[in-house]
Design a protein around this motif. Structure first.
Motif, mmCIF file in Angstrom:
data_model
loop_
_atom_site.group_PDB
_atom_site.id
_atom_site.type_symbol
_atom_site.label_atom_id
_atom_site.label_comp_id
_atom_site.label_asym_id
_atom_site.label_seq_id
_atom_site.Cartn_x
_atom_site.Cartn_y
_atom_site.Cartn_z
ATOM 1 N N MET A 193 0.852 -1.166 0.000
ATOM 2 C CA MET A 193 0.000 0.000 0.000
ATOM 3 C C MET A 193 0.906 1.238 0.000
ATOM 4 N N ARG A 194 0.705 2.124 -0.953
ATOM 5 C CA ARG A 194 1.484 3.366 -1.035
ATOM 6 C C ARG A 194 1.024 4.277 0.096
ATOM 7 N N SER A 195 1.972 4.792 0.893
ATOM 8 C CA SER A 195 1.566 5.535 2.077
ATOM 9 C C SER A 195 2.605 6.578 2.487
ATOM 10 N N PHE A 196 2.173 7.445 3.407
ATOM 11 C CA PHE A 196 3.054 8.455 3.968
ATOM 12 C C PHE A 196 2.484 8.926 5.294
ATOM 13 N N ALA A 197 3.339 9.577 6.099
ATOM 14 C CA ALA A 197 2.901 10.219 7.331
ATOM 15 C C ALA A 197 2.970 11.724 7.096
ATOM 16 N N GLY A 198 1.966 12.446 7.581
ATOM 17 C CA GLY A 198 1.952 13.884 7.356
ATOM 18 C C GLY A 198 1.068 14.626 8.331
ATOM 19 N N LEU A 199 1.155 15.940 8.247
ATOM 20 C CA LEU A 199 0.317 16.820 9.051
ATOM 21 C C LEU A 199 -0.845 17.311 8.204
ATOM 22 N N PRO A 200 -2.082 16.959 8.555
ATOM 23 C CA PRO A 200 -3.220 17.542 7.834
ATOM 24 C C PRO A 200 -3.344 19.015 8.216
ATOM 25 N N LEU A 201 -3.871 19.801 7.310
ATOM 26 C CA LEU A 201 -4.041 21.239 7.595
ATOM 27 C C LEU A 201 -5.424 21.505 8.160
ATOM 28 N N PRO A 202 -5.511 22.450 9.089
ATOM 29 C CA PRO A 202 -6.836 22.848 9.582
ATOM 30 C C PRO A 202 -7.647 23.491 8.465
ATOM 31 N N PHE A 242 7.694 9.953 3.549
ATOM 32 C CA PHE A 242 7.078 9.192 2.457
ATOM 33 C C PHE A 242 7.517 7.746 2.614
ATOM 34 N N LEU A 243 6.562 6.838 2.682
ATOM 35 C CA LEU A 243 6.847 5.439 2.986
ATOM 36 C C LEU A 243 6.882 4.549 1.759
ATOM 37 N N ASP A 244 6.442 5.059 0.617
ATOM 38 C CA ASP A 244 6.371 4.290 -0.618
ATOM 39 C C ASP A 244 5.388 3.124 -0.421
ATOM 40 N N ASP A 245 5.563 2.038 -1.167
ATOM 41 C CA ASP A 245 4.670 0.877 -1.036
ATOM 42 C C ASP A 245 5.113 0.014 0.137
ATOM 43 N N GLN A 246 4.163 -0.287 1.024
ATOM 44 C CA GLN A 246 4.452 -1.103 2.212
ATOM 45 C C GLN A 246 3.362 -2.148 2.393
ATOM 46 N N PRO A 247 3.752 -3.339 2.846
ATOM 47 C CA PRO A 247 2.733 -4.343 3.161
ATOM 48 C C PRO A 247 1.890 -3.891 4.365
ATOM 49 N N ALA A 289 -0.959 12.273 10.830
ATOM 50 C CA ALA A 289 -1.740 11.126 10.352
ATOM 51 C C ALA A 289 -0.896 10.197 9.493
ATOM 52 N N LEU A 290 -1.366 8.977 9.400
ATOM 53 C CA LEU A 290 -0.844 7.985 8.463
ATOM 54 C C LEU A 290 -1.848 7.925 7.319
ATOM 55 N N TYR A 291 -1.356 8.119 6.092
ATOM 56 C CA TYR A 291 -2.219 8.196 4.919
ATOM 57 C C TYR A 291 -1.935 7.059 3.946
ATOM 58 N N GLN A 292 -2.970 6.665 3.239
ATOM 59 C CA GLN A 292 -2.832 5.829 2.048
ATOM 60 C C GLN A 292 -2.919 6.765 0.848
ATOM 61 N N SER A 293 -2.054 6.548 -0.128
ATOM 62 C CA SER A 293 -2.040 7.364 -1.339
ATOM 63 C C SER A 293 -2.416 6.476 -2.521
ATOM 64 N N THR A 294 -3.493 6.832 -3.194
ATOM 65 C CA THR A 294 -3.944 6.074 -4.363
ATOM 66 C C THR A 294 -3.772 6.950 -5.595
ATOM 67 N N LEU A 295 -2.965 6.489 -6.530
ATOM 68 C CA LEU A 295 -2.710 7.253 -7.748
ATOM 69 C C LEU A 295 -3.812 6.994 -8.767
ATOM 70 N N GLY A 343 -5.309 12.566 -10.653
ATOM 71 C CA GLY A 343 -4.526 13.002 -9.496
ATOM 72 C C GLY A 343 -4.626 12.004 -8.359
ATOM 73 N N ALA A 344 -3.734 12.148 -7.400
ATOM 74 C CA ALA A 344 -3.705 11.229 -6.255
ATOM 75 C C ALA A 344 -4.872 11.528 -5.311
ATOM 76 N N ARG A 345 -5.296 10.488 -4.600
ATOM 77 C CA ARG A 345 -6.298 10.625 -3.538
ATOM 78 C C ARG A 345 -5.646 10.130 -2.255
ATOM 79 N N TYR A 346 -5.779 10.905 -1.189
ATOM 80 C CA TYR A 346 -5.180 10.548 0.090
ATOM 81 C C TYR A 346 -6.280 10.224 1.084
ATOM 82 N N ASP A 347 -6.174 9.055 1.694
ATOM 83 C CA ASP A 347 -7.140 8.625 2.701
ATOM 84 C C ASP A 347 -6.412 8.435 4.020
ATOM 85 N N VAL A 348 -6.969 8.998 5.085
ATOM 86 C CA VAL A 348 -6.385 8.858 6.419
ATOM 87 C C VAL A 348 -6.632 7.446 6.923
ATOM 88 N N LEU A 349 -5.546 6.758 7.272
ATOM 89 C CA LEU A 349 -5.646 5.432 7.866
ATOM 90 C C LEU A 349 -5.751 5.520 9.383
#
Length: 180
Positions: A1-10, A41-46, A157-163, A167-173
């Motif tokens: 699963m393509r993913s990353f950790a980030g700060l969501p904006l208010p 950025f975590l790239d693809d991770q199981p 947050a930990l996000y999933q990134s779907t290309l 454009g990409a869609r980011y979902d909070v895991l």
């Protein structure tokens, strides 16, 4: 699963950045719900790696961060690929990033070494700009040089990134609170 950790904006910060996007003379704006500041950025991770990482991220303790956005910048050299809002690097932001990266490594996720340039991506430019667009972008950057914004980030947050082609869609895991 393509993913990353980030700060969501208010919400207030996203609305202010959407107003900036309205003046953009070229490129594809990033959807407001996708605006964030990437910590790692975590790239693809199981999935099992991400579950282990979740436990480590949940143990991070850090204060609420005041993000200071100061101006706009492009990435990509003479042929810009990305427009971003520049975020001031503070010791607190760097500490949180280091904690997140340490948690990733503890979970067995190898991260690329990279210079930390905190930013919020606002738009992506096509590989080849139309004649005159580069000059319009330069004019836009000059007009927006004084853009300033402060926003408090109360979680990361930990996000999933779907290309996708549009454009990409980011979902909070998972979300992790920052302490006030």
């Amino acid at each position: 699963m393509r993913s990353f950790a980030g700060l969501p904006l208010p919400d207030a910060a996203r609305i202010a950045l959407e107003r900036v996007q309205e003046e953009l003379p070229a490129g594809r704006p990033v959807a407001a719900e996708n605006m964030h500041l990437t910590l790692a950025f975590l790239d693809d991770q199981p999935e099992q790696m991400l579950q282990a990482l979740h436990q480590d991220l949940a143990g991070i303790r850090a204060p609420v961060l005041t993000l200071s956005i100061q101006g706009l910048e492009t990435f990509g050299g003479r042929q810009p690929r990305v427009l971003a809002a520049a975020v001031q690097k503070t010791p607190e932001l760097s500490r949180l990033r280091n904690q997140v990266r340490s948690a990733c490594q503890a979970a067995g996720i190898a991260l690329a070494r990279e210079r930390f340039r905190p930013h919020v991506t606002l738009a992506r430019f096509p590989r080849y700009l139309q004649p005159g667009q580069l000059e319009k972008i330069a004019g836009f950057l000059q007009a927006a040089a004084g853009f300033r914004l402060q926003a408090d980030a109360d979680c990361f947050a930990l996000y999933q990134s779907t290309l996708a082609p549009e454009g990409a869609r980011y979902d909070v895991l998972a979300e992790y609170p920052l302490e006030g």
